[in-house]
Design an enzyme around this catalytic site. Structure first.
Site, short mmCIF file in Angstrom:
data_model
loop_
_atom_site.label_atom_id
_atom_site.label_comp_id
_atom_site.label_asym_id
_atom_site.label_seq_id
_atom_site.Cartn_x
_atom_site.Cartn_y
_atom_site.Cartn_z
N ASP A 254 3.28 -4.35 7.99
CA ASP A 254 2.06 -3.56 7.85
C ASP A 254 0.89 -4.53 8.03
O ASP A 254 0.58 -5.31 7.13
CB ASP A 254 2.05 -2.91 6.46
CG ASP A 254 0.72 -2.23 6.14
OD1 ASP A 254 -0.24 -2.39 6.91
OD2 ASP A 254 0.65 -1.57 5.09
N GLN B 256 -4.32 -5.02 7.03
CA GLN B 256 -5.37 -5.92 6.52
C GLN B 256 -5.51 -7.20 7.33
O GLN B 256 -6.47 -7.95 7.14
CB GLN B 256 -5.09 -6.28 5.06
CG GLN B 256 -5.31 -5.13 4.10
CD GLN B 256 -6.73 -4.57 4.14
OE1 GLN B 256 -7.68 -5.28 4.47
NE2 GLN B 256 -6.86 -3.31 3.82
N LYS C 183 -10.11 -0.44 10.78
CA LYS C 183 -10.26 -1.66 9.98
C LYS C 183 -10.56 -2.87 10.87
O LYS C 183 -10.95 -3.92 10.38
CB LYS C 183 -8.99 -1.92 9.17
CG LYS C 183 -8.78 -0.86 8.07
CD LYS C 183 -7.66 -1.27 7.16
CE LYS C 183 -7.02 -0.11 6.47
NZ LYS C 183 -7.69 0.27 5.24
N CYS D 216 -4.64 2.49 -3.69
CA CYS D 216 -3.37 2.98 -3.10
C CYS D 216 -2.28 1.94 -3.27
O CYS D 216 -1.46 1.73 -2.35
CB CYS D 216 -3.52 3.35 -1.63
SG CYS D 216 -4.71 4.64 -1.35
N HIS E 265 0.87 -1.18 0.00
CA HIS E 265 0.00 0.00 0.00
C HIS E 265 0.91 1.23 0.00
O HIS E 265 2.02 1.18 0.54
CB HIS E 265 -0.83 -0.04 1.29
CG HIS E 265 -1.89 0.99 1.40
ND1 HIS E 265 -1.64 2.29 1.76
CD2 HIS E 265 -3.24 0.91 1.21
CE1 HIS E 265 -2.77 2.97 1.79
NE2 HIS E 265 -3.76 2.15 1.47
N1 PMP Z 1 -1.65 -0.59 4.61
C1 PMP Z 1 -2.61 -1.34 4.06
C2 PMP Z 1 -2.29 -2.73 3.59
C3 PMP Z 1 -3.91 -0.83 3.97
O1 PMP Z 1 -4.87 -1.57 3.43
C4 PMP Z 1 -4.18 0.47 4.45
C5 PMP Z 1 -5.56 1.07 4.34
N2 PMP Z 1 -6.16 0.93 3.10
C6 PMP Z 1 -3.13 1.21 5.00
C7 PMP Z 1 -1.88 0.65 5.07
C8 PMP Z 1 -3.34 2.59 5.52
O2 PMP Z 1 -4.19 2.59 6.63
P1 PMP Z 1 -4.70 3.96 7.26
O3 PMP Z 1 -5.28 4.75 6.13
O4 PMP Z 1 -5.72 3.53 8.26
O5 PMP Z 1 -3.53 4.63 7.88
#
Ligand code: PMP
Length: 404
Positions: free
Chosen positions: A196, A199, A222, A362, A119
């Site tokens: 990270d 998910q 999430k 993203c 991401h």
């Molecule tokens: N890493 C991953 C794998 C994600 O799916 C997301 C959210 N789509 C993020 C990071 C970023 O999370 P946040 O916007 O809550 O900081």
């Protein structure tokens, strides 16, 4: 413990307020569970005060609730100590914290290893570090099905590597990263490992000690908790080795006009007033989640994803991104429908009360790797049911009729 999706759904007030809704955008944000809602409400109605500053009873209640949330998060992650839990605003903030605090100690020639599945939150902060410190970025490649290709780890993870930062699971393909060989390769060259977990955490408790990593980041929203809060877990020794990122109240030992000393972690990394109510809500969500029948819930969501993947193959034109073997993936299904733009598909689905996400998610390097600009993504939570898959498939057939 048996699992009834309809029962579980009752724990999510928004879903009761929208009985018509087929919410399949759980990879973007899970719905707030009532335990989190109740904990936030209780805090705001009976305990609201700033933390770590007051000596009166109300402030002590707030302190106790906030530190209890830290313990609840530590328990969910099987952390060795609550002091390893830093409350931040989310995954993005957690990764930026490490990119600054750990990155501060890096120099030209050092390398940070990422993957092409990241991401942007786990890519852009490292590109910014590259600008600041002159470090080089290297990338683990992807196998044709979207999983990380771990066949030649010693090439990217060389003795110049100081940190490997990879996703626990892709927010596009759902592919779960096999962390053990990555951790072994990083350890062999003395590099740290950041995961990270944005998910992963909403699909069951995580054991950071068993994963044997150094840093683990995730977002509350999430994991069926509030927005505006997340966790950076760091192994005690790894956190203690880091300088602070943000300066301000609460993160200091002693301040004089000439300089300051730092508090021990986690306070060192919680400058200013933290997201108190949100952390308390997240703690309550994680405490409740921990006791849920995860094997049955995972089988349920995997079954929904499996059915969707099978039915997509029958519909004309969908191209599916990600591994087909459900054992290697989370219930996140990304696909394109004929040559229809993902946003157009999402709009038709919305008319069917189906909420899914379309776009690059993203993860543009991953999209480039698959030669697409974007995809439609349906992501499942345990409150989803066969009726949600039915509605999604009806909507997709309608999109094919209207848009091809
Ligand atoms: N890493 C991953 C794998 C994600 O799916 C997301 C959210 N789509 C993020 C990071 C970023 O999370 P946040 O916007 O809550 O900081």
């Amino acid at each position: 413990m048996s699992f009834q999706p309809a029962e579980w759904r009752r724990h999510f007030p928004l879903l009761a307020n929208h009985p018509e809704l087929h919410y399949l955008d759980n990879a973007a944000t899970g719905q707030l569970c009532e335990k989190a809602f109740d904990a936030v409400t209780l805090h705001e109605l009976t305990q609201r005060a700033n933390v770590l500053r007051g000596t009166y009873r109300l402030a002590e209640l707030a302190d106790a609730a906030y530190e209890n949330a830290r313990r609840q998060a530590a328990t969910y992650l099987n952390a060795a100590s609550p002091d390893e839990v830093v409350f931040v605003s989310g995954t993005t903030a957690a990764i930026n914290l490490v990119a600054h605090a750990f990155g501060e100690g890096l120099k030209t020639g050092d390398e940070v290893v990422l993957s092409l599945a990241e991401h942007h939150s786990n890519l852009v902060p490292w590109q910014m570090l590259r600008e600041r410190r002159g470090v080089a970025l290297r990338f683990l490649p992807l196998a044709p099905d979207g999983r990380l290709d771990l066949s030649r780890l010693d090439a990217p993870i060389s003795p110049r590597c100081k940190l490997v930062a990879v996703t626990h699971a892709s927010n596009v393909t759902g592919a779960v990263t096999d962390l053990a060989p990555i951790v072994a390769a990083a350890r062999a060259v003395g590099a740290r490992v950041l995961v990270d977990g944005a998910q992963a955490v909403q699909h069951g408790p995580v054991d950071v000690q068993a994963l044997d990593v150094d840093f683990y980041a995730f977002s509350g929203h999430k994991a069926f908790g509030p927005t505006g809060v997340g966790v950076l877990w760091g192994r005690s020794e790894a956190l203690q080795a880091l300088p602070p990122f943000l300066g301000g109240g609460g993160m200091i030992g002693r301040v004089t006009p000439e300089g300051s000393s730092w508090a021990m972690p986690p306070r060192r990394f919680e400058a200013g007033t933290p997201p108190i109510a949100q952390a308390i809500g997240l703690g309550a969500a994680l405490d409740w989640l921990r006791a849920q029948p995860w094997p049955a819930m995972q089988a349920h969501t995997a079954g929904l994803a499996q059915r969707l993947i099978a039915e997509l193959a029958v519909l004309a034109g969908p191209t599916f991104i990600g591994p087909r073997d459900l054992k290697q993936r989370l219930p996140i299904v990304a696909f394109n429908l004929a040559d229809i733009h993902p946003h157009d598909v999402c709009q038709v689905l919305d008319a069917h009360h189906v909420a899914v996400r379309g776009g690059h998610h993203c993860a543009q390097p991953l999209m480039d790797r698959f030669g697409v600009a974007g995809a439609v993504r349906a992501s499942f939570a345990p409150y989803n049911s066969e009726a949600d898959v039915d509605a999604l498939l009806e909507g997709l057939k309608d999109a094919l009729r209207k848009l091809t």
